[in-house]
Design a protein around this motif. Sequence first.
Motif, short mmCIF file in Angstrom:
data_model
loop_
_atom_site.label_atom_id
_atom_site.label_comp_id
_atom_site.label_asym_id
_atom_site.label_seq_id
_atom_site.Cartn_x
_atom_site.Cartn_y
_atom_site.Cartn_z
N CYS A 1 4.03 0.47 10.23
CA CYS A 1 4.33 0.68 8.80
C CYS A 1 4.07 2.13 8.41
O CYS A 1 4.80 2.72 7.61
N ARG A 2 3.02 2.74 8.99
CA ARG A 2 2.76 4.17 8.70
C ARG A 2 3.92 5.01 9.18
O ARG A 2 4.38 5.92 8.49
N GLU A 3 4.40 4.70 10.37
CA GLU A 3 5.50 5.49 10.95
C GLU A 3 6.78 5.35 10.12
O GLU A 3 7.44 6.34 9.81
N VAL A 4 7.10 4.12 9.73
CA VAL A 4 8.35 3.88 9.00
C VAL A 4 8.28 4.48 7.60
O VAL A 4 9.26 5.06 7.12
N THR A 5 7.12 4.34 6.93
CA THR A 5 7.05 4.74 5.51
C THR A 5 6.62 6.20 5.33
O THR A 5 6.82 6.77 4.27
N GLY A 6 5.96 6.76 6.36
CA GLY A 6 5.42 8.12 6.22
C GLY A 6 4.19 8.17 5.33
O GLY A 6 3.73 9.25 4.95
N HIS A 7 3.64 7.01 5.00
CA HIS A 7 2.46 6.93 4.13
C HIS A 7 1.22 6.72 5.00
O HIS A 7 1.29 5.98 5.99
N PRO A 8 0.06 7.33 4.66
CA PRO A 8 -1.11 7.16 5.54
C PRO A 8 -1.67 5.72 5.61
O PRO A 8 -2.32 5.34 6.56
N ILE A 9 -1.41 4.90 4.62
CA ILE A 9 -1.84 3.49 4.55
C ILE A 9 -3.29 3.30 5.00
O ILE A 9 -3.57 2.91 6.14
N PRO A 10 -4.26 3.57 4.10
CA PRO A 10 -5.66 3.34 4.46
C PRO A 10 -5.90 1.88 4.86
O PRO A 10 -5.41 0.98 4.18
N ARG B 1 -1.16 -1.19 -3.95
CA ARG B 1 -2.51 -1.52 -3.50
C ARG B 1 -3.14 -0.26 -2.95
O ARG B 1 -2.43 0.61 -2.45
N GLU B 2 -4.48 -0.22 -3.00
CA GLU B 2 -5.20 0.96 -2.51
C GLU B 2 -5.22 1.01 -0.99
O GLU B 2 -5.09 2.06 -0.38
N GLN B 3 -5.43 -0.16 -0.38
CA GLN B 3 -5.65 -0.20 1.07
C GLN B 3 -5.34 -1.59 1.59
O GLN B 3 -5.21 -2.52 0.81
N VAL C 1 -2.63 -6.61 14.49
CA VAL C 1 -2.67 -6.13 13.10
C VAL C 1 -2.63 -4.60 13.10
O VAL C 1 -1.90 -3.99 12.31
N LYS C 2 -3.39 -3.97 14.00
CA LYS C 2 -3.39 -2.49 14.05
C LYS C 2 -2.00 -1.96 14.39
O LYS C 2 -1.56 -0.97 13.81
N GLN C 3 -1.32 -2.61 15.31
CA GLN C 3 0.03 -2.15 15.67
C GLN C 3 0.98 -2.28 14.48
O GLN C 3 1.84 -1.42 14.27
N VAL C 4 0.82 -3.35 13.71
CA VAL C 4 1.67 -3.52 12.52
C VAL C 4 1.40 -2.41 11.52
O VAL C 4 2.33 -1.79 10.98
N VAL D 1 0.86 -1.20 0.00
CA VAL D 1 0.00 0.00 0.00
C VAL D 1 0.89 1.25 0.00
O VAL D 1 0.69 2.19 -0.77
N ALA D 2 1.92 1.22 0.84
CA ALA D 2 2.83 2.38 0.92
C ALA D 2 3.57 2.60 -0.39
O ALA D 2 3.92 3.73 -0.73
#
Length: 318
Positions: free
Chosen positions: A260-269, A197-199, A253-256, A192-193
Amino acid sequence: MKLLVTGGAGYVGSVCAARLHESGHEVVVVDDLSTGHADAVPDGCRFVQADIAESAAALLAEGFDGVLHFAAKSLVGESMQDPSKYWWGNVVTTLALLEAMRTHRTPRLVFSSTAAVYGEPDTVPIPESAATRPTNTYGATKLAIDQAITSYATAYGMAATSLRYFNVAGAYGAFGERHTVETHLIPIVLQVALGLREQVQMFGDDWPTEDGTCVRDYIHVTDLADAHLLALEQAQPNQHGIYNLGNGTGFSVKQVVDACREVTGHPIPALVAPRREGDPASLVAASTRAQQELGWQPVRSQLSRIVIDAWEFARARQ
Ligand code: UDP
């Protein structure tokens, strides 16, 4: 040692082959490339593209000090829809390998087993003494192989080790996860990042866990590789050691997704989707046996470390 690595063109096999080669071992990789990639075989390792059941006897006749057996069919869903592929591809192939080892007196075996042999656990963290009640064909085939290895080791003198992996993740430089059909959480979230993929779909948020999403024990692939080296050195003839490999810490799953949002800087819906059939709520390893008996210690157990390494690998492949 001269070592045969089956499945050394796959994810865990290629990382372990690289680490074994770097540690000074002579490594021969055998892989049929049904899911692996020829360019994943580490430099310095001899590569034989072949079916393992067909080629094991001829290869082992050369004389090897040990086999690390990674090659397997490993998709849980597919194992339920097409069990024949799993009983033949995993169990029959491994029996052929064990027979070849017996014939040519190959003394050591390290086998990639799985937490899926336990099924739905009675207690978490899960020790090796837990009941083995696999809930899918994939886990059933790995359990059958573990049992075959116990009898072969006891009767024929092999020094054997089964390593029961929990959720392997992360990467080692150019070696990482690149499945054609991706089902694993961390690579999917990173797709996603990357804009592939969209989400991400989170399979259920009403599980009996702290935040309602499933909890798993993610272990860095290089920590996993370290355990294989220790198992090779420490296994004893006539014995079959069985060890869980995990960090002993569960992440939801939410923590993962958040990591990933933190590492990539992507919002990842991320959307909540229905539960996936066969998923237990929480799977976390008790790995104390591996720590005490093999002297193994996971050193990259932080989720951020695992995600950073997986992210660097995924980005580099774009
Ligand atoms: N998962 C998810 N969305 C996905 C893939 C996985 O919510 O697109 C969840 C899955 O239900 C499980 C966890 O992530 O709780 C880890 O799944 P994975 O397939 O990576 O490994 P498994 O634990 O099944 O071996």
